[in-house]
Every structure is written in C-alpha cells, then in structure tokens.
Write an enzyme that holds these catalytic residues in place. Structure first.
Site, PDB file in Angstrom:
ATOM      1  N   LYS A  82      -1.183  11.788  11.441  1.00 21.18           N
ATOM      2  CA  LYS A  82      -1.643  10.638  10.571  1.00 21.18           C
ATOM      3  C   LYS A  82      -3.023  11.071   9.845  1.00 21.18           C
ATOM      4  O   LYS A  82      -3.421  10.820   8.908  1.00 21.18           O
ATOM      5  CB  LYS A  82      -1.878   9.466  11.482  1.00 21.18           C
ATOM      6  CG  LYS A  82      -2.487   8.412  10.797  1.00 21.18           C
ATOM      7  CD  LYS A  82      -2.272   6.967  11.425  1.00 21.18           C
ATOM      8  CE  LYS A  82      -3.043   5.971  10.453  1.00 21.18           C
ATOM      9  NZ  LYS A  82      -2.975   4.875  10.961  1.00 21.18           N
ATOM     10  N   HIS A  86       6.860  -5.718  17.135  1.00 25.14           N
ATOM     11  CA  HIS A  86       7.033  -5.065  15.946  1.00 25.14           C
ATOM     12  C   HIS A  86       7.569  -3.727  15.825  1.00 25.14           C
ATOM     13  O   HIS A  86       8.191  -3.215  15.046  1.00 25.14           O
ATOM     14  CB  HIS A  86       5.311  -4.651  15.960  1.00 25.14           C
ATOM     15  CG  HIS A  86       4.956  -3.886  14.734  1.00 25.14           C
ATOM     16  ND1 HIS A  86       5.086  -4.243  13.376  1.00 25.14           N
ATOM     17  CD2 HIS A  86       4.454  -2.600  14.694  1.00 25.14           C
ATOM     18  CE1 HIS A  86       4.493  -3.324  12.677  1.00 25.14           C
ATOM     19  NE2 HIS A  86       4.128  -2.290  13.423  1.00 25.14           N
ATOM     20  N   HIS A  95       8.615   0.598   7.374  1.00 21.13           N
ATOM     21  CA  HIS A  95       8.040  -0.647   7.497  1.00 21.13           C
ATOM     22  C   HIS A  95       8.652  -1.828   6.596  1.00 21.13           C
ATOM     23  O   HIS A  95       8.044  -3.034   6.736  1.00 21.13           O
ATOM     24  CB  HIS A  95       6.645  -0.547   7.518  1.00 21.13           C
ATOM     25  CG  HIS A  95       5.846   0.024   8.697  1.00 21.13           C
ATOM     26  ND1 HIS A  95       6.347   1.233   9.232  1.00 21.13           N
ATOM     27  CD2 HIS A  95       5.106  -0.441   9.800  1.00 21.13           C
ATOM     28  CE1 HIS A  95       5.704   1.694  10.381  1.00 21.13           C
ATOM     29  NE2 HIS A  95       4.842   0.466  10.671  1.00 21.13           N
ATOM     30  N   GLU A 137      -6.011   4.575   0.889  1.00 20.17           N
ATOM     31  CA  GLU A 137      -4.824   4.100   0.350  1.00 20.17           C
ATOM     32  C   GLU A 137      -4.569   3.921  -1.086  1.00 20.17           C
ATOM     33  O   GLU A 137      -3.838   2.940  -1.421  1.00 20.17           O
ATOM     34  CB  GLU A 137      -4.173   2.917   1.118  1.00 20.17           C
ATOM     35  CG  GLU A 137      -2.624   2.984   1.019  1.00 20.17           C
ATOM     36  CD  GLU A 137      -1.879   1.877   2.184  1.00 20.17           C
ATOM     37  OE1 GLU A 137      -2.668   1.850   3.458  1.00 20.17           O
ATOM     38  OE2 GLU A 137      -1.061   1.110   1.987  1.00 20.17           O
ATOM     39  N   GLU A 168       6.505   4.303  16.063  1.00 17.11           N
ATOM     40  CA  GLU A 168       5.464   5.005  15.387  1.00 17.11           C
ATOM     41  C   GLU A 168       5.363   6.361  15.379  1.00 17.11           C
ATOM     42  O   GLU A 168       5.516   7.102  14.436  1.00 17.11           O
ATOM     43  CB  GLU A 168       4.152   4.466  15.513  1.00 17.11           C
ATOM     44  CG  GLU A 168       3.979   2.714  15.410  1.00 17.11           C
ATOM     45  CD  GLU A 168       4.114   2.361  14.031  1.00 17.11           C
ATOM     46  OE1 GLU A 168       4.365   2.923  13.001  1.00 17.11           O
ATOM     47  OE2 GLU A 168       4.318   1.076  13.785  1.00 17.11           O
ATOM     48  N   HIS A 182       8.990  -4.923   8.613  1.00 17.41           N
ATOM     49  CA  HIS A 182       8.227  -6.437   8.448  1.00 17.41           C
ATOM     50  C   HIS A 182       8.993  -7.526   8.109  1.00 17.41           C
ATOM     51  O   HIS A 182       8.756  -8.277   8.631  1.00 17.41           O
ATOM     52  CB  HIS A 182       7.246  -6.072   7.489  1.00 17.41           C
ATOM     53  CG  HIS A 182       5.951  -5.435   7.646  1.00 17.41           C
ATOM     54  ND1 HIS A 182       5.199  -4.574   6.804  1.00 17.41           N
ATOM     55  CD2 HIS A 182       5.533  -5.193   9.252  1.00 17.41           C
ATOM     56  CE1 HIS A 182       4.260  -3.930   7.668  1.00 17.41           C
ATOM     57  NE2 HIS A 182       4.499  -4.082   9.004  1.00 17.41           N
ATOM     58  N   LYS A 195      -8.494   1.743   9.360  1.00 22.71           N
ATOM     59  CA  LYS A 195      -8.385   0.280   8.929  1.00 22.71           C
ATOM     60  C   LYS A 195      -8.612  -0.481  10.107  1.00 22.71           C
ATOM     61  O   LYS A 195      -8.495  -0.442  11.197  1.00 22.71           O
ATOM     62  CB  LYS A 195      -6.670   0.046   8.753  1.00 22.71           C
ATOM     63  CG  LYS A 195      -6.211   0.813   7.460  1.00 22.71           C
ATOM     64  CD  LYS A 195      -4.736   0.411   7.046  1.00 22.71           C
ATOM     65  CE  LYS A 195      -4.201   1.061   5.893  1.00 22.71           C
ATOM     66  NZ  LYS A 195      -3.029   0.771   5.661  1.00 22.71           N
ATOM     67  N   ARG A 235      -1.565   7.592   1.307  1.00 25.07           N
ATOM     68  CA  ARG A 235      -1.385   6.991   2.529  1.00 25.07           C
ATOM     69  C   ARG A 235      -0.236   6.047   2.802  1.00 25.07           C
ATOM     70  O   ARG A 235       0.109   5.489   3.988  1.00 25.07           O
ATOM     71  CB  ARG A 235      -2.826   6.244   2.945  1.00 25.07           C
ATOM     72  CG  ARG A 235      -2.777   5.809   4.273  1.00 25.07           C
ATOM     73  CD  ARG A 235      -4.224   5.318   4.617  1.00 25.07           C
ATOM     74  NE  ARG A 235      -4.425   4.775   5.897  1.00 25.07           N
ATOM     75  CZ  ARG A 235      -5.608   4.674   6.658  1.00 25.07           C
ATOM     76  NH1 ARG A 235      -6.478   4.991   6.145  1.00 25.07           N
ATOM     77  NH2 ARG A 235      -5.261   4.067   7.815  1.00 25.07           N
ATOM     78  N   ARG A 239     -23.896  -5.000   8.535  1.00 24.40           N
ATOM     79  CA  ARG A 239     -23.311  -3.879   7.485  1.00 24.40           C
ATOM     80  C   ARG A 239     -22.888  -2.709   8.172  1.00 24.40           C
ATOM     81  O   ARG A 239     -22.635  -1.721   7.692  1.00 24.40           O
ATOM     82  CB  ARG A 239     -24.060  -3.509   6.192  1.00 24.40           C
ATOM     83  CG  ARG A 239     -24.419  -4.763   5.256  1.00 24.40           C
ATOM     84  CD  ARG A 239     -24.844  -4.426   3.916  1.00 24.40           C
ATOM     85  NE  ARG A 239     -25.369  -5.448   3.148  1.00 24.40           N
ATOM     86  CZ  ARG A 239     -26.451  -5.929   3.173  1.00 24.40           C
ATOM     87  NH1 ARG A 239     -27.267  -5.266   3.879  1.00 24.40           N
ATOM     88  NH2 ARG A 239     -27.063  -6.959   2.496  1.00 24.40           N
ATOM     89  N   ASN A 294       4.128   3.692   5.554  1.00 19.07           N
ATOM     90  CA  ASN A 294       4.838   2.671   5.497  1.00 19.07           C
ATOM     91  C   ASN A 294       6.275   2.782   5.768  1.00 19.07           C
ATOM     92  O   ASN A 294       7.051   1.867   5.636  1.00 19.07           O
ATOM     93  CB  ASN A 294       4.488   1.720   4.208  1.00 19.07           C
ATOM     94  CG  ASN A 294       3.409   1.282   4.048  1.00 19.07           C
ATOM     95  OD1 ASN A 294       2.350   0.682   5.008  1.00 19.07           O
ATOM     96  ND2 ASN A 294       2.549   1.182   2.955  1.00 19.07           N
TER      97      ASN A 294
END
Ligand code: NAD
Ligand code: GLY
Length: 361
Positions: free
Chosen positions: A226, A264, A247, A236, A185, A251, A143, A240, A121, A244
């Site tokens: 960020k 990417h 993106h 998010e 980015e 994507h 993340k 947040r 955990r 994107n």
C-alpha cells in the site's frame, strides 16, 4: 520488529510492525514529536484492553498524557463528534506541537486523524491501529474523514501521520468477523501486488484464520505494497485508485443489504470474486489465476455466495458509485496477479451476469 518507511509527497514517516511494539510508543513519539502533550483517542472496546499499556509507555518516556474514550462504531465518524473533540483539545490547551494518538480501528483512526488534520490547521498525529484492517490499510496513506449524511467518508482530507505503530499482539482480542475484514484487504493487496505478498496471503489461508496465523511478514508486506502505491500517488490522482479493486461491487453489496447482512470485509470478499470473474472476461486473466483467487478467498473464510438481494439492485447501486464518471464506473481489474488495469468499462449485461453468478456460486 519490522521497520518500514513511507516516503509520501507530503511527509516521510516510519511504520513499526511486530508483536509487543506498543512498548515502543513512548520512546518513538518522544523522538519524533518532542515533549508536547499527548491526547490518546480510543473507543470503549479498545480502552480496557490497551489504553493503560499505551499510557504507561508514553508516561515512562516523560510525556504528559490525557485521553478521550468514545463509544465504538461507525456512527462516531461524524462532524458533530469531531466538533466535540475540537472542544476537548481546545479546553486542554492543545497546540500544533502537541500530538493526537489514534489507538484503535479504522473508525478511530479516520476520526482522530480528521480532527488532528483540521485542529489549528494541523496538530501532530500518530496511528496505533489495533484491527487487521486498520494495520494493513486504514492507518497507512493519510486518508482521514468523517461520514456526512448518506455519504461515507464524504468530508475529509489527506493527512499523513508522523508514525504508525502496528502491534500484532492486539489482534489476539479481535473478534473473528473483524479479522475477516482485514483478511479481505490483505487478499486484495496480495492479488494486486502478486509475488511475495500473494505468497504470504496463501500461507495465511492455509491455517484456520486467527491472530496466531497473522505474521509480521504478512502485515509488513501488505503495508509495504500500500505504501508503494501511496508514494507514487498520495492524493489519488490516478494510480491510487487500484486500491478500489473488489470495492465497486463490494460497496454496492454492502449498501444493497443495508450494511447489516455482510460486514465491509465480507462484501469486499464478494466484490473480489466478481472482479476476478470480470478480469477473466475482459482482461484475459488466465483461468488458473482466477480459480486460485476464488479458492484463496474461500479459504480465508470469506462468504462464497451473495444472498438476500437481487442482482439488479446491486447493479443499480454500482451505477450510483461516488467514483462514477459521466460514462459510468471505471473498474479495477487484473491482467495477472500483480498487474492491475485501471478504468475498465464493464458492459451492463456482463455486470448483471456476474452478480447473478455471485448469487449462484
Ligand atoms: P472499527 O474501528 O469499527 O473496529 C472494529 C471493531 O473492533 C470495533 O468494535 C472496535 O471497537 C473493535 N476493536 C478494535 N480493535 C480491537 C482489538 N484489538 N480487540 C478487540 N476489539 C477491537 O473498524 P475497522 O474495520 O478497523 O475500520 C473500519 C473503518 O475504517 C471504516 O470507517 C472505514 O471507512 C475506514 N477505512 C479507512 C481507510 C483509510 O484509508 N483511511 C481504509 C479502509 C477503511
Ligand atoms: N483504502 C483506499 C485508499 O487508502 O486509498
């Protein structure tokens, strides 16, 4: 060296940015995590380049260090590999008080972070990002995830590290294509943040893209932007999602071209062009700001044109975006640089027109 502090809801932690800050790894980990054992995880591209330096710094600080070297590549971000890593930690008697150090790009950061977050955990976790993308984006904000079947980052959680250490010197060995991924980015952060961050991205775009052009101020200000978003919305729930920007179509382009034609970052670059065009149509982004944005992306060496795929295919994939709600995808667009707008619905005809425009630029 620049020192930043992230005040996320779940944890406050330092980020050290600078040339040769890898030497600080041992003392900083010792200070923040105490005397527990350290397991460094890295891939087989990064190991011959930086593992020894990382080890030396940790050992000199009196820490017991072992390592795991994995093959490089996105395929490693799997539950099977995570399970294998749980086995390694178990066999080495790792406890919660011990620390996993992710030394590498976003793949290693996401995978090692996922393992650290879930083993007993939550064991200790430190990020040492060695790609520009990981330094300005993936290592910051907690993340962590593995891919599952066709779903990228489908199984994961939020788990902030205790420390992020971004050594700009490591970018000197990074292939150009990987540097461009990070540049996309950084451009995204510049357009979202406006002001000082955008000024520094423009500075980067003035010289040929290379590690020497990436300054401590640029990386630190991009991280600080960020971090400011993560501090306001760690999980998010709303804000947040601005990250994107570019993106949604990016994507879809990646997926429509089989994750091969464009990296990417290159796909995100195209997605940013599209988002600028849509911002002008739907959010009154001034024409000069739109033009500036396109020029910035072109100067960073990102692709200026979509090739090898029909616009309809891209739009079909946008509608299947995992972030789409009942009433479609909410785009992040810009009113001005520094003033993003969340959740903008784009009429399908306009979306198609803009993707067509990307093919013909
Ligand atoms: P990566 O980790 O695959 O690294 C790219 C390549 O560069 C690899 O081959 C790696 O071995 C090599 N490499 C790394 N550092 C190097 C160095 N200093 N010198 C030479 N080669 C080096 O890819 P990435 O672009 O860093 O990260 C992409 C991953 O990050 C994706 O899985 C993506 O989902 C994830 N990501 C996560 C977040 C987040 O918030 N957690 C954000 C963005 C992206
Ligand atoms: N890279 C998007 C995020 O961290 O939220």
């Amino acid at each position: 060296m620049k020192r930043l502090t992230v005040h996320a809801a779940s944890r406050t932690y330092p980020i050290l940015v600078g040339r040769d800050v890898l030497e600080e790894l041992g003392p900083a980990v010792r200070r923040l995590r105490g005397e527990g054992q350290i397991v460094v995880m890295c891939d087989d591209n990064v190991a011959p380049l930086y593992l020894e330096r990382a080890r030396r710094s940790l050992v000199s600080a009196g820490l017991r260090v072992s390592q795991v070297i994995l093959p490089a590549g996105e395929r490693e971000k799997s539950l099977a590999r995570a399970e294998e890593l749980y086995g390694v930690l178990y066999d080495r008697g790792v406890r919660r008080t011990d620390t996993v150090v992710a030394l590498g790009g976003g793949v290693i950061g996401d995978l090692a972070g996922f393992v650290a977050a879930t083993f007993q955990r939550g064991a200790g976790f430190v990020q040492v990002p060695t790609t520009l993308l990981a330094q300005v984006d993936a290592s910051v904000g907690g993340k962590v995830a593995v891919d599952f079947r066709a779903g990228k980052n489908y199984v994961g959680t939020f788990y902030q590290p205790s420390l992020v250490l971004a050594d700009l010197r490591t970018l000197e060995t990074l292939p150009d294509r990987e540097l461009r991924c990070g540049a996309a980015e950084v451009a995204k952060h510049g357009l979202l943040a406006g002001s000082a961050v955008l000024r520094r991205v423009r500075q980067l775009a003035r010289s040929p893209l290379g590690a020497a052009a990436v300054t401590q101020e640029l990386v630190a200000s991009s991280i600080a932007y960020k971090a400011s978003v993560v501090e306001r919305d760690e999980r998010e729930a709303g804000l947040r999602a601005v990250l994107n920007f570019g993106h949604t179509i990016g994507h879809a382009i990646e997926a429509a071209t089989g994750f091969r034609r464009f990296s990417h970052g290159e796909a995100v670059g195209l997605g940013l062009h599209a988002a600028l065009r849509l911002s002008s149509e739907l959010c009154r982004l001034p024409e000069t700001d739109e033009e500036d944005g396109h020029e910035l992306l072109d100067r960073l060496g990102l692709p200026d044109r979509l090739t090898g795929v029909r616009a309809e295919e891209v739009c079909e994939l946008v509608s299947r975006d995992k972030k789409a709600g009942q009433d479609g995808v909410g785009y992040v667009l810009l009113r001005r640089p520094g003033f993003p707008v969340l959740g903008v619905r784009v009429p399908p005809a306009l979306e198609l027109e803009v993707v067509e425009w990307l093919r013909k630029r």
